[in-house]
Enzyme design. Sequence first.
Site, PDB file in Angstrom:
ATOM      1  N   GLY A   1       1.072  -1.145  -0.120  1.00  0.00           N
ATOM      2  CA  GLY A   1       0.407   0.263  -0.127  1.00  0.00           C
ATOM      3  C   GLY A   1       0.638   1.569  -0.316  1.00  0.00           C
ATOM      4  O   GLY A   1       2.182   1.522   0.510  1.00  0.00           O
ATOM      5  N   CYS A   2       0.104   2.367  -0.469  1.00  0.00           N
ATOM      6  CA  CYS A   2       0.859   3.256  -0.355  1.00  0.00           C
ATOM      7  C   CYS A   2       1.299   4.632   0.580  1.00  0.00           C
ATOM      8  O   CYS A   2       2.862   4.579   1.012  1.00  0.00           O
ATOM      9  CB  CYS A   2       0.249   4.275  -1.664  1.00  0.00           C
ATOM     10  SG  CYS A   2      -1.219   5.147  -1.193  1.00  0.00           S
ATOM     11  N   TYR A   3       0.606   4.286   1.712  1.00  0.00           N
ATOM     12  CA  TYR A   3       0.990   4.830   2.511  1.00  0.00           C
ATOM     13  C   TYR A   3       1.445   3.706   4.133  1.00  0.00           C
ATOM     14  O   TYR A   3       2.720   4.644   4.571  1.00  0.00           O
ATOM     15  CB  TYR A   3      -0.504   5.147   3.557  1.00  0.00           C
ATOM     16  CG  TYR A   3      -1.382   5.374   3.956  1.00  0.00           C
ATOM     17  CD1 TYR A   3      -0.703   7.655   3.431  1.00  0.00           C
ATOM     18  CD2 TYR A   3      -2.956   5.798   3.101  1.00  0.00           C
ATOM     19  CE1 TYR A   3      -1.859   8.473   3.234  1.00  0.00           C
ATOM     20  CE2 TYR A   3      -4.429   6.971   3.126  1.00  0.00           C
ATOM     21  CZ  TYR A   3      -3.028   8.015   3.515  1.00  0.00           C
ATOM     22  OH  TYR A   3      -4.236   9.101   3.000  1.00  0.00           O
ATOM     23  N   ALA A   4       1.403   2.698   3.535  1.00  0.00           N
ATOM     24  CA  ALA A   4       2.367   1.690   3.921  1.00  0.00           C
ATOM     25  C   ALA A   4       3.642   1.701   3.589  1.00  0.00           C
ATOM     26  O   ALA A   4       4.736   1.227   4.653  1.00  0.00           O
ATOM     27  CB  ALA A   4       1.786  -0.058   4.040  1.00  0.00           C
TER      28      ALA A   4
END
Lengths: 342, 342, 342, 342
Positions: free
Chosen positions: D154-157
């Site tokens: 994921g991008c945030y991750a």
Amino acid sequence: MRTLQPIAVVGVSGYTGFELAKLLLRHPAGPASTFFIRDTQGAHCLSELFPQLRGTGRAPVRQLSVENILASSAKTAFLATPHEVSAELAPQLLEAGVKVIDLSGAFRFRDAAVFQSWYKLPAPHATWLGSAVYGLPEFHADELAFAKLVANPGCYATSVILAVRPLVDAGILAPASQVIADCKSGATGAGKELRRDLHFSELDENLKAYNLFSHRHTPEIAEQTGVSESQLIFSTHLLPIARGILSTIYVTLVEPQSPEAIEALYRKTYASRPMVRIWKAGTLPEIRHVAHTNFADIGFTLDRSGQRLIVVSCLDNLGKGAAGQAVQNFNLLSQLEENTGL
Amino acid sequence: MRTLQPIAVVGVSGYTGFELAKLLLRHPAGPASTFFIRDTQGAHCLSELFPQLRGTGRAPVRQLSVENILASSAKTAFLATPHEVSAELAPQLLEAGVKVIDLSGAFRFRDAAVFQSWYKLPAPHATWLGSAVYGLPEFHADELAFAKLVANPGCYATSVILAVRPLVDAGILAPASQVIADCKSGATGAGKELRRDLHFSELDENLKAYNLFSHRHTPEIAEQTGVSESQLIFSTHLLPIARGILSTIYVTLVEPQSPEAIEALYRKTYASRPMVRIWKAGTLPEIRHVAHTNFADIGFTLDRSGQRLIVVSCLDNLGKGAAGQAVQNFNLLSQLEENTGL
Amino acid sequence: MRTLQPIAVVGVSGYTGFELAKLLLRHPAGPASTFFIRDTQGAHCLSELFPQLRGTGRAPVRQLSVENILASSAKTAFLATPHEVSAELAPQLLEAGVKVIDLSGAFRFRDAAVFQSWYKLPAPHATWLGSAVYGLPEFHADELAFAKLVANPGCYATSVILAVRPLVDAGILAPASQVIADCKSGATGAGKELRRDLHFSELDENLKAYNLFSHRHTPEIAEQTGVSESQLIFSTHLLPIARGILSTIYVTLVEPQSPEAIEALYRKTYASRPMVRIWKAGTLPEIRHVAHTNFADIGFTLDRSGQRLIVVSCLDNLGKGAAGQAVQNFNLLSQLEENTGL
Amino acid sequence: MRTLQPIAVVGVSGYTGFELAKLLLRHPAGPASTFFIRDTQGAHCLSELFPQLRGTGRAPVRQLSVENILASSAKTAFLATPHEVSAELAPQLLEAGVKVIDLSGAFRFRDAAVFQSWYKLPAPHATWLGSAVYGLPEFHADELAFAKLVANPGCYATSVILAVRPLVDAGILAPASQVIADCKSGATGAGKELRRDLHFSELDENLKAYNLFSHRHTPEIAEQTGVSESQLIFSTHLLPIARGILSTIYVTLVEPQSPEAIEALYRKTYASRPMVRIWKAGTLPEIRHVAHTNFADIGFTLDRSGQRLIVVSCLDNLGKGAAGQAVQNFNLLSQLEENTGL
């Protein structure tokens, strides 16, 4: 590719020079580039000055001087410098056998008087003005292949000329009718120098018209399209976005045309030019279609009378409007594919 | 102030209706307002639907129906409803003796055929079209004082008419010359309904032209300025901002004028109108000058020939372009100062 | 309203002073205002300097000097001036019997050493520091009614204090746990002075953190909430918008709480304060809910353990964060309704 | 380069798939790509659906089906499809011997229960979950070289893991202390589906917090950093920009550290990883430094105690946060230089 010829990139502190640096760092000829800047602040490499360039390639930095440029053995120099600096640097480099691609306005006019009157600066010597090739590959590709001095066009000018000149060349504009180019540009086109109207809180959520009847790209558009200054209205607006120009251009045709005929005219003009894209009649390009690219996109709408034509022309002011076009010119000078690295 | 007359505000779910609610909540007559909405979701008060309205005043909400509006004893109703809803509601309210200020396009034309051809909807009955007053106070203040049905103008139309009509009335436009209005609007002008081109990631950093030669405000501008549709080019662009319109208008004058004469003409036209502000010759209004206000600002530049004139006209599409103008009309209907609460 | 007492507004060239001018021009006490500015450029009226103020009311301008302020017979002076200018002006005005509402940081601390260490400027005399009332009406309304010198709070500080102090006062924070305020502000909060990072093309499409562990509002938050500096982390970010602050605040509770209990605590604290609005448990305010208003909105989410609480606090940095709050303080000083003209 | 292996790109209608298409069109392996889409609308080539892709290369389009993908002889398939579509497609492709790089959340967890509880969807079979390699090259490069199924993070991750994991691995976090990641993302991260809060007029000039304590990237961050969910607070905000994530991360260290030591730790961790750049102690990356690139930039500030650390981590949510990272994974799978075409 053959052995890389050394390149000098002069002036990287503005938005245009910085974009040029980014483009060259991923261009096949890029590894041969040296970057020249007025104040190196002790840096040896561009990423010391601009940390966001780390990891994008080797980019040596030197103090800007004619001696240093010549010492780098550059065969071609890009000048992303102010008009007056370009006017002084270019002749010295040319005399030393360095080809010059100048991104300022200094060499865009044959007639010194035009430059002086619009730029309020002394013009370069007529010899140089006479030898400069206007760097719009779509109309000057043949000369560009042999040019020693290229005058890279203005961003607005590129956008308007690409839309208008095919109509003029085809002889379909109503004589003596006005050609009105209502142009809107993102803020990088107005430069990096701090200015009240470019302060974020002033431009955010704003739109302003500026330089009506007095923008410096006017004579350039007139000269390159053949539309006289008295027939041309060129107006400019500052958009609250960073990159992109959209020009809405109003012309009257001498006799009714079909949308198909207009589309065919544009397609034919740019058939062999990879950087101009024609939109289907009735569809229109938007800034988002060209931002961060080197494309110029052209679309239009014709009214029911067939004589009132609105052309919409879009490009990225830092791409096809400046740095990208300079690289395109470099490709032609270097006998590379026109769109190499773009 | 005398006893407050009950007011009905019909339709608050769109941007225009919501702005109207906010304006009325701080207007002296506001405490007498009831708000009507298609689906109240069980709410009794506007702030239950829009928490950001808490603390701004009493705002009762009722289910939208003619019966409920009449039951509220409203003497005046604002309709911030779709064209077809307004076309149906207004006659019923008028017959019951309620004055109507309609913000849709339903009653803006004398000629039913014009409405039908541009809006592709059945037009209201000719009686109503004939009795409607076009709600541009700067040109219809006298009639507005006695109007029963007010057709609140379009946002773009207001911006263009205010700039062009003084030139037409003064007879200084070159006959048969084109009047070109290149207009740019913020996104609230395009409404609250979800749409691909209004998705944030599509409009951010973008500019697009749309509805060239086909925008519905065209016949409204033609009718109210007296410029024929064949002489008028009205084009529209969507800006990546929320509020504001800037129109750049190109006209040719029949004979040379001085900037002073043009400025004087505008000043004289709007001398007694508090909501239009004329900028000094050579200075230009910007969207930031009018956003979140009810002002329309007009400036211009004349070229050296004295015959090519560019007028720049700015307003807030939700203010003077819609809700603010509706309140201004309400003030006139109610014999209040024109700028009360604005 | 009784006879209007003359008001002096000192400093209108920045964003805060300009917002203050706009608020006062529509405030009932506004017509008694005189505006003082360092360089009047020969203007007699504010709208000569700021054409967008035309039509908004009478606004005389005078050269900034203590003599001129006293000559205006002002009973209250707003100082929208730099810290060091306020530090010098305020005592002179106070000694002449003029009440002062200062929007700078000069009088926000009891302890001169705190001011000196964070602002790197000489502090005002202890007498003045001791007599100044911290102008946060939600916690100091009683003192404000009798204040002679009001220190208007910082924008970030207001946003954080309103969210944190009720928790501290209720004794529910876990002892020695960190209070982390991650704050984001629009660009007007960073001022009108031209600066590289506020240049449109740099801030557009950007977000940056700045002044981590070193922002000047830190000691103000610590002093007014009772959270020690070693327990408090206050960090700031610059948003690509003009107006608004959103603070996301992380606290640990000494024992599990229910959402209802937290909501009730906030509601009770602000029950009689019209300018703070509490959002229902689980719903959160956004910047758009408070921009262009004087409200501070507070919402929160509690995790399932009931001990980890995130509070979201929003306000307009020019409204409740500066000029609006100054007017709110003025209302209290003047025995007007707290939200008059807001 | 050797003979190109056919590639399938599945799903190009969202922002991630479209970015992937643009990246592959300029990647050396790109000419071997076929694009699969649910509804081809009769198009044979991507530029018929997206005119802005004209001139960027050959891009055949086919109807999305397992049969068509297999018929294309693809050796590798990128899945830019919804979680449930990926969960169904990937096993079928894998069984047919096609390597899969999946950009959804379907294969990011070893534990099916975690996926089901956070995504409310049936999890893929444990065999596949067990064989999937988490596609963060900075920590899994060795496995990626031999992976058959890559779960692209994921991008945030990505943004949080890259900043936190080096601290965990070095054992310098205070035990049981909270790790707080306050993350802000541009709107393309929220997808292309029309949604009220993504309507331009709602997000413009706004900032909102969302999904506090409930964002789906929480378990992914916990699993990949080793910070337990009860120790981790991960909160998300929607920025009014198109691209980019900035995460501000607050941690407490078990004992005082020097800035030099922290910087050295990060540099050592990423010494051989070209896509992570460490900023000098005390300097901080901004979104503009990474937008339109595949870099993740990390900077930090340590307070005077040496125990409170704020890490700022930036990346482009469509670049290193999604499509760019997918290409980086493809490069590793294909034994190409990790940054080829990026």
